[in-house]
Scaffold this motif. Structure first.
Motif, PDB file in Angstrom:
ATOM      1  N   SER A 206      41.895  39.931  30.327  1.00  0.00           N
ATOM      2  CA  SER A 206      41.692  40.989  30.675  1.00  0.00           C
ATOM      3  C   SER A 206      40.918  41.218  29.477  1.00  0.00           C
ATOM      4  O   SER A 206      41.321  41.605  28.337  1.00  0.00           O
ATOM      5  CB  SER A 206      42.497  41.522  31.503  1.00  0.00           C
ATOM      6  OG  SER A 206      43.209  40.783  32.120  1.00  0.00           O
ATOM      7  N   ILE A 207      39.960  42.621  30.176  1.00  0.00           N
ATOM      8  CA  ILE A 207      39.387  43.783  29.348  1.00  0.00           C
ATOM      9  C   ILE A 207      39.953  44.683  29.804  1.00  0.00           C
ATOM     10  O   ILE A 207      40.657  45.192  30.926  1.00  0.00           O
ATOM     11  CB  ILE A 207      37.736  43.695  29.648  1.00  0.00           C
ATOM     12  CG1 ILE A 207      37.371  43.006  28.984  1.00  0.00           C
ATOM     13  CG2 ILE A 207      37.260  45.870  29.520  1.00  0.00           C
ATOM     14  CD1 ILE A 207      35.134  42.575  29.745  1.00  0.00           C
ATOM     15  N   VAL A 208      40.601  45.588  28.439  1.00  0.00           N
ATOM     16  CA  VAL A 208      41.484  46.896  28.619  1.00  0.00           C
ATOM     17  C   VAL A 208      40.707  47.914  28.523  1.00  0.00           C
ATOM     18  O   VAL A 208      40.341  47.825  27.261  1.00  0.00           O
ATOM     19  CB  VAL A 208      43.074  46.463  27.981  1.00  0.00           C
ATOM     20  CG1 VAL A 208      43.279  48.150  28.533  1.00  0.00           C
ATOM     21  CG2 VAL A 208      43.254  45.204  29.089  1.00  0.00           C
TER      22      VAL A 208
ATOM     23  N   LEU B 183      40.691  45.830  33.184  1.00  0.00           N
ATOM     24  CA  LEU B 183      41.587  46.577  33.428  1.00  0.00           C
ATOM     25  C   LEU B 183      41.523  48.181  32.529  1.00  0.00           C
ATOM     26  O   LEU B 183      41.025  48.203  32.130  1.00  0.00           O
ATOM     27  CB  LEU B 183      43.033  46.234  33.393  1.00  0.00           C
ATOM     28  CG  LEU B 183      43.628  44.856  33.368  1.00  0.00           C
ATOM     29  CD1 LEU B 183      44.685  44.528  32.750  1.00  0.00           C
ATOM     30  CD2 LEU B 183      44.233  44.870  34.827  1.00  0.00           C
ATOM     31  N   ILE B 184      42.299  48.754  33.029  1.00  0.00           N
ATOM     32  CA  ILE B 184      42.640  50.218  32.482  1.00  0.00           C
ATOM     33  C   ILE B 184      43.860  50.127  31.784  1.00  0.00           C
ATOM     34  O   ILE B 184      45.057  50.670  32.695  1.00  0.00           O
ATOM     35  CB  ILE B 184      42.278  51.529  32.982  1.00  0.00           C
ATOM     36  CG1 ILE B 184      41.737  52.725  32.440  1.00  0.00           C
ATOM     37  CG2 ILE B 184      42.811  51.676  34.568  1.00  0.00           C
ATOM     38  CD1 ILE B 184      40.343  53.460  32.594  1.00  0.00           C
ATOM     39  N   ALA B 185      44.641  50.951  30.859  1.00  0.00           N
ATOM     40  CA  ALA B 185      45.177  51.306  29.993  1.00  0.00           C
ATOM     41  C   ALA B 185      45.752  52.550  30.632  1.00  0.00           C
ATOM     42  O   ALA B 185      45.794  53.834  30.852  1.00  0.00           O
ATOM     43  CB  ALA B 185      45.350  50.865  28.490  1.00  0.00           C
TER      44      ALA B 185
ATOM     45  N   LEU C 226      46.706  48.807  34.773  1.00  0.00           N
ATOM     46  CA  LEU C 226      46.684  49.281  36.357  1.00  0.00           C
ATOM     47  C   LEU C 226      44.243  48.214  35.758  1.00  0.00           C
ATOM     48  O   LEU C 226      43.782  48.310  35.507  1.00  0.00           O
ATOM     49  CB  LEU C 226      46.072  50.462  36.281  1.00  0.00           C
ATOM     50  CG  LEU C 226      47.803  51.623  36.527  1.00  0.00           C
ATOM     51  CD1 LEU C 226      47.278  52.401  36.473  1.00  0.00           C
ATOM     52  CD2 LEU C 226      49.490  50.486  36.206  1.00  0.00           C
ATOM     53  N   PRO C 227      44.892  47.367  37.407  1.00  0.00           N
ATOM     54  CA  PRO C 227      43.813  46.117  37.550  1.00  0.00           C
ATOM     55  C   PRO C 227      42.309  48.055  38.431  1.00  0.00           C
ATOM     56  O   PRO C 227      42.987  49.511  38.677  1.00  0.00           O
ATOM     57  CB  PRO C 227      43.991  46.185  38.924  1.00  0.00           C
ATOM     58  CG  PRO C 227      45.511  46.616  39.568  1.00  0.00           C
ATOM     59  CD  PRO C 227      45.901  47.609  38.409  1.00  0.00           C
ATOM     60  N   VAL C 228      41.372  47.524  37.614  1.00  0.00           N
ATOM     61  CA  VAL C 228      40.542  48.623  38.404  1.00  0.00           C
ATOM     62  C   VAL C 228      39.618  47.381  39.514  1.00  0.00           C
ATOM     63  O   VAL C 228      39.562  46.282  39.563  1.00  0.00           O
ATOM     64  CB  VAL C 228      39.129  48.488  37.570  1.00  0.00           C
ATOM     65  CG1 VAL C 228      37.952  49.804  37.317  1.00  0.00           C
ATOM     66  CG2 VAL C 228      39.455  49.120  36.302  1.00  0.00           C
TER      67      VAL C 228
ATOM     68  N   SER D 271      49.109  46.144  37.046  1.00  0.00           N
ATOM     69  CA  SER D 271      48.623  44.946  37.022  1.00  0.00           C
ATOM     70  C   SER D 271      49.759  43.605  37.585  1.00  0.00           C
ATOM     71  O   SER D 271      49.356  43.095  38.120  1.00  0.00           O
ATOM     72  CB  SER D 271      47.769  44.952  35.854  1.00  0.00           C
ATOM     73  OG  SER D 271      49.205  44.331  35.252  1.00  0.00           O
ATOM     74  N   HIS D 272      50.408  43.330  37.574  1.00  0.00           N
ATOM     75  CA  HIS D 272      51.596  42.494  38.083  1.00  0.00           C
ATOM     76  C   HIS D 272      52.258  42.750  39.756  1.00  0.00           C
ATOM     77  O   HIS D 272      52.620  42.003  39.999  1.00  0.00           O
ATOM     78  CB  HIS D 272      52.578  42.176  37.132  1.00  0.00           C
ATOM     79  CG  HIS D 272      53.509  43.801  37.124  1.00  0.00           C
ATOM     80  ND1 HIS D 272      53.765  44.713  37.871  1.00  0.00           N
ATOM     81  CD2 HIS D 272      53.791  44.742  36.156  1.00  0.00           C
ATOM     82  CE1 HIS D 272      54.497  45.772  38.052  1.00  0.00           C
ATOM     83  NE2 HIS D 272      54.369  45.941  36.573  1.00  0.00           N
ATOM     84  N   GLY D 273      51.582  43.946  40.312  1.00  0.00           N
ATOM     85  CA  GLY D 273      51.676  44.408  41.764  1.00  0.00           C
ATOM     86  C   GLY D 273      50.850  42.988  42.630  1.00  0.00           C
ATOM     87  O   GLY D 273      50.953  43.308  43.596  1.00  0.00           O
ATOM     88  N   GLY D 274      49.674  42.131  42.281  1.00  0.00           N
ATOM     89  CA  GLY D 274      49.418  41.134  42.311  1.00  0.00           C
ATOM     90  C   GLY D 274      48.336  42.369  44.123  1.00  0.00           C
ATOM     91  O   GLY D 274      47.897  41.975  44.286  1.00  0.00           O
ATOM     92  N   PHE D 275      47.220  43.645  43.561  1.00  0.00           N
ATOM     93  CA  PHE D 275      46.226  43.939  43.772  1.00  0.00           C
ATOM     94  C   PHE D 275      45.065  43.563  43.161  1.00  0.00           C
ATOM     95  O   PHE D 275      45.250  42.932  42.068  1.00  0.00           O
ATOM     96  CB  PHE D 275      46.078  45.665  43.591  1.00  0.00           C
ATOM     97  CG  PHE D 275      47.235  45.896  44.470  1.00  0.00           C
ATOM     98  CD1 PHE D 275      46.614  46.384  45.549  1.00  0.00           C
ATOM     99  CD2 PHE D 275      48.681  46.076  44.175  1.00  0.00           C
ATOM    100  CE1 PHE D 275      47.942  47.510  46.608  1.00  0.00           C
ATOM    101  CE2 PHE D 275      49.965  46.820  45.096  1.00  0.00           C
ATOM    102  CZ  PHE D 275      49.519  47.110  45.951  1.00  0.00           C
ATOM    103  N   ALA D 276      43.735  43.588  44.519  1.00  0.00           N
ATOM    104  CA  ALA D 276      42.662  42.983  43.325  1.00  0.00           C
ATOM    105  C   ALA D 276      42.430  43.446  41.823  1.00  0.00           C
ATOM    106  O   ALA D 276      42.333  44.834  42.214  1.00  0.00           O
ATOM    107  CB  ALA D 276      41.608  43.147  44.833  1.00  0.00           C
ATOM    108  N   THR D 277      41.848  42.367  41.973  1.00  0.00           N
ATOM    109  CA  THR D 277      41.469  43.611  40.425  1.00  0.00           C
ATOM    110  C   THR D 277      39.500  42.529  40.282  1.00  0.00           C
ATOM    111  O   THR D 277      38.709  41.503  40.508  1.00  0.00           O
ATOM    112  CB  THR D 277      41.435  42.986  38.999  1.00  0.00           C
ATOM    113  OG1 THR D 277      43.780  43.039  39.169  1.00  0.00           O
ATOM    114  CG2 THR D 277      41.908  43.726  37.783  1.00  0.00           C
TER     115      THR D 277
END
Length: 93
Positions: free
Chosen positions: A89-91, A18-20, A26-28, A46-52
């Motif tokens: 997660s790694i942020v 993820l990225i702050a 937000l998912p990378v 990140s809670h939007g369900g998109f692939a990460t």
């Protein structure tokens, strides 16, 4: 990249990347190469369900890059200075 590879070598490969951005993570889910930089792309909270991308996928996709490659955000090309572990997660910051 060299510092990130060394710092993350013992981490769980299933951690998501993820990225702050402000108060959100937000998912990378997009990695682009621009000269000597790897740009980390994101699309929604990140809670939007998109692939990460997971750490394992990240390592597989970046292993051929030079160890001197910078990590930057895609939207503003800001240099990423570090990361921390949040939940599973790694942020990047």
């Amino acid at each position: 990249m060299d510092e990130f590879f060394r710092a993350s070598s013992t981490l769980n490969p299933k951690l998501t990347i993820l990225i702050a951005e402000g108060k959100h993570f937000l998912p990378v889910n997009e990695l682009l190469i621009d000269k000597d930089s790897l740009l980390l792309g994101k699309t929604s909270p990140s809670h939007g369900g998109f692939a990460t991308i997971t750490l394992d996928q990240f390592m597989t996709r970046t292993r051929q890059l030079s160890l001197k490659t910078d990590l930057r955000t895609l939207n503003d090309h800001q240099l990423v200075f570090g990361f921390r572990i949040v939940n599973k997660s790694i942020v990047f910051y």
